[in-house]
Design an enzyme around this catalytic site. Structure first.
Site, PDB file in Angstrom:
ATOM      1  N   ASN A 270       0.869  -1.182   0.000  1.00  0.00           N
ATOM      2  CA  ASN A 270       0.000   0.000   0.000  1.00  0.00           C
ATOM      3  C   ASN A 270       0.905   1.231   0.000  1.00  0.00           C
ATOM      4  OD1 ASN A 270      -1.951   1.951   0.346  1.00  0.00           O
ATOM      5  ND2 ASN A 270      -2.380   1.441   2.481  1.00  0.00           N
ATOM      6  N   THR A 361      -3.339  -6.155   1.029  1.00  0.00           N
ATOM      7  CA  THR A 361      -2.353  -5.090   1.206  1.00  0.00           C
ATOM      8  C   THR A 361      -2.353  -4.625   2.653  1.00  0.00           C
ATOM      9  OG1 THR A 361      -1.554  -2.980   0.297  1.00  0.00           O
ATOM     10  CG2 THR A 361      -3.913  -3.155   0.697  1.00  0.00           C
ATOM     11  N   CYS A 362      -1.308  -3.914   3.044  1.00  0.00           N
ATOM     12  CA  CYS A 362      -1.215  -3.409   4.419  1.00  0.00           C
ATOM     13  C   CYS A 362      -2.079  -2.162   4.587  1.00  0.00           C
ATOM     14  CB  CYS A 362       0.239  -3.099   4.775  1.00  0.00           C
ATOM     15  SG  CYS A 362       1.102  -2.098   3.550  1.00  0.00           S
ATOM     16  N   THR A 363      -2.294  -1.744   5.821  1.00  0.00           N
ATOM     17  CA  THR A 363      -3.135  -0.584   6.120  1.00  0.00           C
ATOM     18  C   THR A 363      -2.386   0.374   7.034  1.00  0.00           C
ATOM     19  OG1 THR A 363      -4.134  -1.461   8.142  1.00  0.00           O
ATOM     20  CG2 THR A 363      -5.120  -2.131   6.050  1.00  0.00           C
TER      21      THR A 363
END
Length: 378
Positions: A270, A361-363
């Protein structure tokens, strides 16, 4: 010599030490003068006795003895004043020394304070310099990654109309009517709603680990999909195997590279500049899903199309990442679970006969949090 004169000389000789204490400046050459001159120079015994200075019974006897260290004084008060002056001078010197010490200490403190401020300024400058260096490094790294993937667009063979992005109408003889571009309404990219077919032969010459090319029409997501020997390498290596924080879009190592598993997972960073999977979090909004409901993957055998049915935030150790399913009750329970976790009802059903694709995906919520989008193959 007369008898009286001889006695006086003897007395004078005996009192020589006392006379020296009074600092009498006698010219001893006068002793060689004729006897007749002594009558004029000497005092009689009676005269000496009348002097209080040599009267042992006198109050003033011996008061002035030892004055020669400080000079002659008129009286005792002069001696006292002299001693007080000496003491005052000593006190003044002591006071001056104390003032000097205080001044020296203040100067020392000012110097020390100045050094501390200089050190703090130096530290701040170093921190600022390092921050600028970091920002420039991040910018250059982002730019390098973006430029590389932009350069790969030359291997796109053709842009075809996305079959899922248009709807036929019986009323107009089956002519296609374009849907409203929701991504532009949302302020997204200006990418046209089309799908890309790529030259796998040329791309494999650069990196043989390529297994497909993923695209979501109308968004910035259009990248090659790689599969390595582990799930760590492509976290920080690009398609050309260059070290870069953007990494690559890559498939779970345990999945089949032909996308034939019942559950296939694809990972991507991300990125803050919106590249890679930086746009996935936009699916938190139902209107964004309406505008971009499909995912396309170009593989050597053809074009795969998926329809999104669930999206939500989870953790890295969630059972949402379970793979290796068969079309059975366990898989049915899994599908029911991940569909129930969706942030909103997408209106898309899913069953055990469907093959599922998950984008992860990462946050910004933390290192252990992920945002996932589930889609079924159609």
């Amino acid at each position: 010599m007369k008898r009286g004169q001889s006695e006086n000389l003897n007395d004078r000789s005996r009192n020589t030490d006392d006379l020296d204490q009074y600092d009498l400046d006698l010219d001893w050459e006068e002793l060689d003068q004729p006897d007749s001159d002594w009558e004029n120079l000497d005092q009689t015994d009676s005269d000496w006795e009348e002097s209080d200075q040599f009267d042992p019974d006198s109050e003033d006897y011996g008061q002035d003895l030892g004055r020669e260290y400080s000079g002659d004084f008129e009286d005792d008060q002069d001696a006292i004043d002299f001693e007080e002056d000496q003491e005052n001078q000593d006190l003044d010197k002591i006071e001056e020394h104390r003032k000097w010490e205080k001044t020296t200490k203040r100067r020392g403190k000012r110097r020390q304070g100045g050094k501390i401020w200089l050190a703090l300024i130096g530290v701040c400058l170093c921190v600022m310099g390092f921050s600028v260096y970091q920002l420039v490094s991040i910018y250059l790294e982002y730019k390098a990654g973006t430029d590389e993937y932009q350069e790969l667009q030359q291997y796109v063979l053709a842009d075809l109309p996305a079959p899922g992005e248009t709807k036929g109408s019986e009323e107009n003889g089956g002519e296609a009517e374009p849907e409203e571009n929701g991504d532009e309404a949302e302020g997204g990219s200006e990418t046209e709603d089309s799908i890309q077919r790529v030259s796998f032969d040329e791309l494999k010459e650069i990196n043989s680990n390529i297994v497909g090319w993923i695209q979501i029409p109308g968004t910035k997501i259009s990248y090659p999909v790689l599969q390595g020997s582990d799930d760590a390498y492509y976290l920080n290596h690009t398609f050309r195997d260059k070290v870069n924080s953007a990494g690559s879009i890559f498939m779970e190592t345990l999945n089949r590279p032909d996308f034939m598993d019942y559950h296939t997972i694809i990972y991507g960073h991300n990125m803050k500049n919106g590249s890679m999977f930086g746009g996935l979090s936009s699916y938190r909004s139902p209107t964004y899903l309406v505008a971009h409901p499909y995912i396309y993957i170009d593989v050597e055998g053809g074009l795969l199309q998926y329809e999104i049915f669930s999206c939500y935030e989870t953790t890295a150790d969630s059972d949402s990442y379970t793979i290796g399913f068969a079309p059975d009750e366990v898989y049915a329970d899994y599908l029911e679970t991940i569909q129930g976790r969706s942030l909103y009802d997408t209106g898309v059903s899913v069953g055990i006969e469907d093959q599922v694709l998950t984008l992860s995906t990462c946050t910004k919520s933390g290192k252990e949090h992920r945002f996932v989008v589930h889609a079924k193959r159609i």
